[in-house]
Design a protein around this motif. Structure first.
Motif, PDB file in Angstrom:
ATOM      1  N   CYS A  95      29.546   9.064  21.820  1.00 31.03           N
ATOM      2  CA  CYS A  95      29.053  10.324  22.713  1.00 31.03           C
ATOM      3  C   CYS A  95      28.732  11.408  21.934  1.00 31.03           C
ATOM      4  O   CYS A  95      27.900  12.172  22.448  1.00 31.03           O
ATOM      5  CB  CYS A  95      30.529  10.777  23.440  1.00 31.03           C
ATOM      6  N   ALA A  96      29.270  11.750  20.725  1.00 31.94           N
ATOM      7  CA  ALA A  96      28.999  12.619  19.776  1.00 31.94           C
ATOM      8  C   ALA A  96      27.604  12.719  19.187  1.00 31.94           C
ATOM      9  O   ALA A  96      26.876  13.463  19.381  1.00 31.94           O
ATOM     10  CB  ALA A  96      29.897  12.689  18.855  1.00 31.94           C
ATOM     11  N   LEU A  97      27.021  11.727  18.855  1.00 30.52           N
ATOM     12  CA  LEU A  97      25.858  11.393  18.487  1.00 30.52           C
ATOM     13  C   LEU A  97      24.838  11.667  19.865  1.00 30.52           C
ATOM     14  O   LEU A  97      23.729  12.318  19.655  1.00 30.52           O
ATOM     15  CB  LEU A  97      25.618   9.822  18.307  1.00 30.52           C
ATOM     16  N   ALA A  98      25.049  11.312  20.962  1.00 30.27           N
ATOM     17  CA  ALA A  98      24.306  11.550  22.079  1.00 30.27           C
ATOM     18  C   ALA A  98      24.325  12.652  22.500  1.00 30.27           C
ATOM     19  O   ALA A  98      23.160  13.493  22.798  1.00 30.27           O
ATOM     20  CB  ALA A  98      24.836  10.583  23.507  1.00 30.27           C
ATOM     21  N   CYS A  99      25.637  13.540  22.227  1.00 26.54           N
ATOM     22  CA  CYS A  99      25.368  14.884  22.765  1.00 26.54           C
ATOM     23  C   CYS A  99      24.623  15.683  21.729  1.00 26.54           C
ATOM     24  O   CYS A  99      24.100  16.694  22.095  1.00 26.54           O
ATOM     25  CB  CYS A  99      26.990  15.345  22.845  1.00 26.54           C
ATOM     26  N   GLY A 100      24.942  15.373  20.535  1.00 28.28           N
ATOM     27  CA  GLY A 100      24.202  16.038  19.493  1.00 28.28           C
ATOM     28  C   GLY A 100      22.789  15.783  19.719  1.00 28.28           C
ATOM     29  O   GLY A 100      21.859  16.814  19.461  1.00 28.28           O
ATOM     30  N   LEU A 101      22.279  14.715  20.044  1.00 21.92           N
ATOM     31  CA  LEU A 101      20.812  14.529  20.402  1.00 21.92           C
ATOM     32  C   LEU A 101      20.186  15.427  21.515  1.00 21.92           C
ATOM     33  O   LEU A 101      19.409  15.958  21.535  1.00 21.92           O
ATOM     34  CB  LEU A 101      20.488  12.908  20.673  1.00 21.92           C
ATOM     35  N   GLY A 102      21.283  15.435  22.426  1.00 18.62           N
ATOM     36  CA  GLY A 102      20.701  16.301  23.747  1.00 18.62           C
ATOM     37  C   GLY A 102      20.803  17.713  23.201  1.00 18.62           C
ATOM     38  O   GLY A 102      19.963  18.281  23.695  1.00 18.62           O
ATOM     39  N   ASP A 103      21.866  18.426  22.357  1.00 22.89           N
ATOM     40  CA  ASP A 103      21.485  19.561  21.840  1.00 22.89           C
ATOM     41  C   ASP A 103      20.358  19.840  21.169  1.00 22.89           C
ATOM     42  O   ASP A 103      19.662  20.930  21.238  1.00 22.89           O
ATOM     43  CB  ASP A 103      22.527  19.667  20.984  1.00 22.89           C
ATOM     44  N   LYS A 104      19.897  18.817  20.300  1.00 19.67           N
ATOM     45  CA  LYS A 104      18.517  18.917  19.587  1.00 19.67           C
ATOM     46  C   LYS A 104      17.262  18.720  20.512  1.00 19.67           C
ATOM     47  O   LYS A 104      16.438  19.692  20.046  1.00 19.67           O
ATOM     48  CB  LYS A 104      18.537  17.916  18.511  1.00 19.67           C
ATOM     49  N   ALA A 105      17.556  18.076  21.468  1.00 21.89           N
ATOM     50  CA  ALA A 105      16.419  17.939  22.601  1.00 21.89           C
ATOM     51  C   ALA A 105      16.231  19.417  23.352  1.00 21.89           C
ATOM     52  O   ALA A 105      15.228  19.861  23.614  1.00 21.89           O
ATOM     53  CB  ALA A 105      16.664  16.692  23.417  1.00 21.89           C
ATOM     54  N   VAL A 106      17.154  19.844  23.653  1.00 17.05           N
ATOM     55  CA  VAL A 106      17.453  21.059  24.387  1.00 17.05           C
ATOM     56  C   VAL A 106      16.955  22.373  23.452  1.00 17.05           C
ATOM     57  O   VAL A 106      16.019  23.051  23.834  1.00 17.05           O
ATOM     58  CB  VAL A 106      18.907  21.526  24.817  1.00 17.05           C
ATOM     59  N   SER A 107      17.279  22.390  22.269  1.00 17.05           N
ATOM     60  CA  SER A 107      16.829  23.204  21.195  1.00 17.05           C
ATOM     61  C   SER A 107      15.481  23.198  21.104  1.00 17.05           C
ATOM     62  O   SER A 107      14.740  24.490  21.140  1.00 17.05           O
ATOM     63  CB  SER A 107      17.465  23.080  19.922  1.00 17.05           C
ATOM     64  N   LEU A 108      14.812  22.064  20.819  1.00 14.10           N
ATOM     65  CA  LEU A 108      13.525  21.975  20.902  1.00 14.10           C
ATOM     66  C   LEU A 108      12.701  22.573  22.020  1.00 14.10           C
ATOM     67  O   LEU A 108      11.545  22.944  21.860  1.00 14.10           O
ATOM     68  CB  LEU A 108      13.119  20.323  20.487  1.00 14.10           C
TER      69      LEU A 108
END
Ligand SMILES: N[C@@H](CCC(=O)N[C@@H](CS)C(=O)NCC(=O)O)C(=O)O
Length: 209
Positions: A95-108
């Protein structure tokens, strides 16, 4: 209770899908984080979504904390997360990896949409983080021989991985080659075929720039 946020957010979507899978009734306020910031602010000073407002007015923020509340509400037997121990830690890590991925995709995405000139250092960093997390999630998903991370029943890790995969593909198609991530693509496809995923969906508006 009502859920604030649009379903093009993978974080709002993971919460809405969990609410639906748990059979919990809720109203939806599809407020935009930018356009409707003034409406969100009284419930969440961060003006971020998801925000879940309970019937007594308490406002919960952060998808993981909201899901923690929902798990408590439905009880251990129904909760889509192992109760304790190594299984719980493993599930939470995904879950944390996927949420972090989501954060980075949103940031980008924000970098592309909000800035006149993108900062190359930040773009390269986000792209590397996205690629590496996708690679790790692909390896982890390949190890799972059952339909879902918890076996034959869907869990929070499955939901967030599918929601974030969809968002990443829509926001940054050049960063998700399904041939490179076949296990993730198959996982996302399996989840997206389920009723709640088909009902709770909002394709991302075409990216600008
Ligand atoms: N860690 C948060 C991330 C939520 C998030 O990034 N939401 C975005 C929409 S996808 C947002 O509110 N963006 C506006 C902002 O950060 O100011 C969660 O899990 O709920």
């Amino acid at each position: 209770m009502f859920l604030i946020g649009q379903y093009d957010s993978p974080f709002v979507r993971r919460v809405a899908i969990a609410l639906r899978l748990y059979g919990l009734a809720f109203e939806h306020r599809p407020w935009s984080t930018f356009g409707d910031a003034d409406k969100i602010a009284p419930y969440n000073p961060l003006r971020r979504v998801p925000t879940l407002v309970l019937d007594d007015g308490e406002a919960l923020i952060e998808s993981t904390i909201i899901l923690d509340y929902l798990d408590e509400l439905v009880g251990e037997a129904k909760a889509m997360l192992p109760r304790s121990g190594a299984d719980r830690r493993k599930h939470l890590r995904i879950c944390a990896l996927a949420c972090g991925l989501g954060d980075k995709a949103v940031s980008l995405l924000y970098e592309r949409v909000l800035r006149k000139e993108q900062l190359a250092l930040w773009v390269a960093r986000c792209q590397a983080q996205i690629a590496d997390v996708l690679g790790v999630l692909e390896t982890e998903r390949m190890k799972v021989t059952m339909s879902y991370w918890l076996g034959d029943r869907i869990g929070h890790a499955d939901i967030v991985v599918a929601c974030v995969t969809r968002f990443t593909r829509e926001a940054h198609p050049q960063l998700f080659d399904a041939a490179r991530y076949p296990a993730l693509a198959a996982h996302a496809g399996r989840c997206e075929a389920l009723g709640p995923f088909q009902e709770i969906v909002q394709p991302l508006a075409p990216p600008k720039g």
